[in-house]
Design an enzyme around this catalytic site. Structure first.
Site, PDB file in Angstrom:
ATOM      1  N   LYS A  76       0.830  -1.206   0.000  1.00 45.06           N
ATOM      2  CA  LYS A  76       0.000   0.000   0.000  1.00 45.06           C
ATOM      3  C   LYS A  76       0.865   1.257   0.000  1.00 45.06           C
ATOM      4  O   LYS A  76       1.897   1.318   0.672  1.00 45.06           O
ATOM      5  CB  LYS A  76      -0.908  -0.026   1.233  1.00 45.06           C
ATOM      6  CG  LYS A  76      -1.938   1.090   1.298  1.00 45.06           C
ATOM      7  CD  LYS A  76      -2.845   0.883   2.503  1.00 45.06           C
ATOM      8  CE  LYS A  76      -3.910   1.967   2.616  1.00 45.06           C
ATOM      9  NZ  LYS A  76      -4.837   1.726   3.751  1.00 45.06           N
ATOM     10  N   SER A 150      -9.378   2.130   2.320  1.00 47.10           N
ATOM     11  CA  SER A 150      -8.382   2.808   1.512  1.00 47.10           C
ATOM     12  C   SER A 150      -7.303   1.899   0.930  1.00 47.10           C
ATOM     13  O   SER A 150      -6.478   2.345   0.134  1.00 47.10           O
ATOM     14  CB  SER A 150      -7.715   3.903   2.341  1.00 47.10           C
ATOM     15  OG  SER A 150      -7.022   3.360   3.453  1.00 47.10           O
ATOM     16  N   SER A 174     -10.101  -0.020   6.550  1.00 47.30           N
ATOM     17  CA  SER A 174      -9.428   0.174   5.265  1.00 47.30           C
ATOM     18  C   SER A 174      -8.816  -1.071   4.663  1.00 47.30           C
ATOM     19  O   SER A 174      -8.374  -1.035   3.519  1.00 47.30           O
ATOM     20  CB  SER A 174      -8.350   1.259   5.402  1.00 47.30           C
ATOM     21  OG  SER A 174      -8.940   2.515   5.591  1.00 47.30           O
TER      22      SER A 174
END
Length: 484
Positions: A76, A150, A174
């Site tokens: 990420k 996210s 997320s």
């Protein structure tokens, strides 16, 4: 034979045994990414160093001892990867490459994993969408819908068969939100198990893996947590003592700790164990609804676990009404703290709006801290009412459209986020572990995820239950059209 789309356990075993080289595995995955990611938009950048690092793994003298030997992984874009700028979905962040890997990334590399790229996120990872100035992540199950957020790109990359494992983090859902949107597994560990991100949102955010099988998820978590006992805890819902074949440990700094190679299975099915399950298909306060099909998936999952030998009881008590506003206030306060470190003029309208609201809450003394302490100290335990694990929905409704939500203002983003993904935040507020498991398909054709939550230390229970659900109702490992 292509190794793209194969499980991490399969890949690592083949690389350890010399059936395939780490270089071939990475080359094939990069080819698949090149073909598929133009439509999906999962990756912000691919790493030129990936093939060199695959060669280095292939040449390692301890290759036969590496639990993730040659396994391609995605990281990420709010976690440091040496040599790559950590942009966090924003043009306001530094373009300077990171000097060193985040500890969680370093653990993956030490275990033999190859970081092939960095995945897209919404700006500052603030929302459950996947859009930023670097592109919009689309859901492989339906390209018109968001992949969630996210950890958007990671979930999409795993669902589309571009990597078997992705590393993300979860501050208000997320990991679980995008995994549920994209039909894959994700686990948010409890507080302190895995090194957290640098911006850990006042201790709310935890790093964790996403994968398509419970065995892969457990293996990745064991490496991230430096706990070899988690590698096969899915078998019986408990940490498993290592047994032969013996390998030198890469989970800690010693050379004399031996573990059995993951993938050398004693048997392939999880063992029976007995837990008390609370079943909460509609846990939200009055005024927030859960799609009927999502509720049905929770009940079906509970039935499957009851058939596996667990005791399940209907849990009709709703989450306390005060917890929702406190969760939102905490979220907005964290948004303000992250945004205030940057040039506000370079941030997107959504981020500026969230930050303004957060600053107002802080000035009013409404940052959610007291309610969080109330929930952590006793509220979550009281709400659980003696359950070992709670079975609940991960999402309340289908993922919204894949759009440039960042160009819209506070209210529109806030309303859509709260309506479709209000079920995950309470377990960040408590610091308890939670997992999302793909279990059914909506009439729209989208995947449905169910959420399992446990008190601190309950990760083995969650992985064991997930494995039993995987056996009872196997899910497609990849989105339709991405299985080969």
């Amino acid at each position: 034979m292509s190794w793209a789309g194969r499980s991490a356990v399969e890949i690592a075993e083949a690389v350890r045994q010399g059936e395939v080289s780490a270089v071939t595995v990475v080359e094939q995955h990069l080819e698949v990414i090149a073909k598929r990611d133009q439509a999906v938009g999962a990756f912000r950048v691919l790493r030129e160093q990936a093939l060199d690092e695959a060669r280095a793994v292939q040449d390692r003298r301890d290759r036969e001892d590496l639990p993730l030997a040659g396994v391609p992984v995605a990281i990420k874009d709010n976690l440091e990867v040496a040599g790559v700028a950590t942009r966090n979905g924003s043009r306001a962040t530094s373009q300077e490459p990171a000097n060193a890997d985040h500890p969680a990334v370093a653990r993956l590399k030490a275990a033999g994993a190859i970081v092939v790229g960095v995945t897209n996120v919404p700006e500052l990872c603030l929302v459950g969408f996947g859009d930023s100035v670097f592109g919009t992540v689309r859901n492989p199950w339906n390209l018109t819908r968001t992949a969630g957020g996210s950890s958007s790109g990671g979930a999409a990359a795993v669902a589309a068969g571009m990597v078997p494992i992705a590393l993300g983090n979860d501050g208000m859902g997320s990991l679980r939100i995008p995994a549920a949107c994209c039909g894959v597994l994700a686990i948010k560990p409890g507080t302190g198990l895995v090194p957290p991100p640098a911006h850990d949102w006042r201790g709310l955010s935890e790093n964790g893996p996403m994968a398509t099988s419970v065995a892969d998820l457990s293996l990745a978590l064991s490496v991230l947590a430096a706990d070899p006992g988690l590698a096969e805890c899915w078998r019986a819902g408990a940490r498993t003592d290592p047994s032969p074949r013996l390998l030198r440990s890469v989970w800690d700094d010693s050379d004399d700790y031996a573990v059995r190679a993951p993938g050398e299975a004693r048997h392939s099915s999880p063992e029976p164990f007995d837990l008390r399950l609370g079943v909460a298909p509609q846990p939200l306060p009055v005024g927030l609804n859960v799609d009927k099909e999502f509720q049905g998936a929770v009940r079906a999952a509970a039935d499957a676990l009851r058939n596996a030998g667990h005791t399940s009881l209907d849990h009709t008590r709703r989450l306390p009404a005060w917890l929702g506003p406190a969760t939102i206030a905490t979220w907005l306060t964290c948004a303000a703290e992250d945004a205030d470190e940057l040039d506000l003029g370079r941030l997107e309208p959504r981020t500026r709006g969230l930050a303004r609201a957060g600053r107002l809450f802080k000035r009013l003394g409404l940052d959610g801290a007291r309610s969080r302490a109330r929930w952590t100290d006793s509220g979550a335990e009281v709400w659980f009412d003696g359950s070992d694990v709670m079975v609940a929905p991960t999402l309340a409704m289908l993922p919204p459209k894949a759009d440039r939500w960042g160009r819209r203002g506070l209210l529109r983003n806030l309303l859509v986020n709260v309506r479709y993904a209000p079920v995950t935040g309470p377990w960040n507020m408590s610091g308890w572990p939670a997992i999302t498991v793909p279990f059914a398909t909506h009439s729209s054709g989208m995947p449905l995820g169910i959420q399992l939550v446990a008190p601190p230390g309950g990760e083995p229970h969650l992985l064991g239950l997930a494995a039993q659900l995987e056996t009872a109702r196997p899910w497609p490992r990849h989105a339709p059209g991405y299985s080969s």
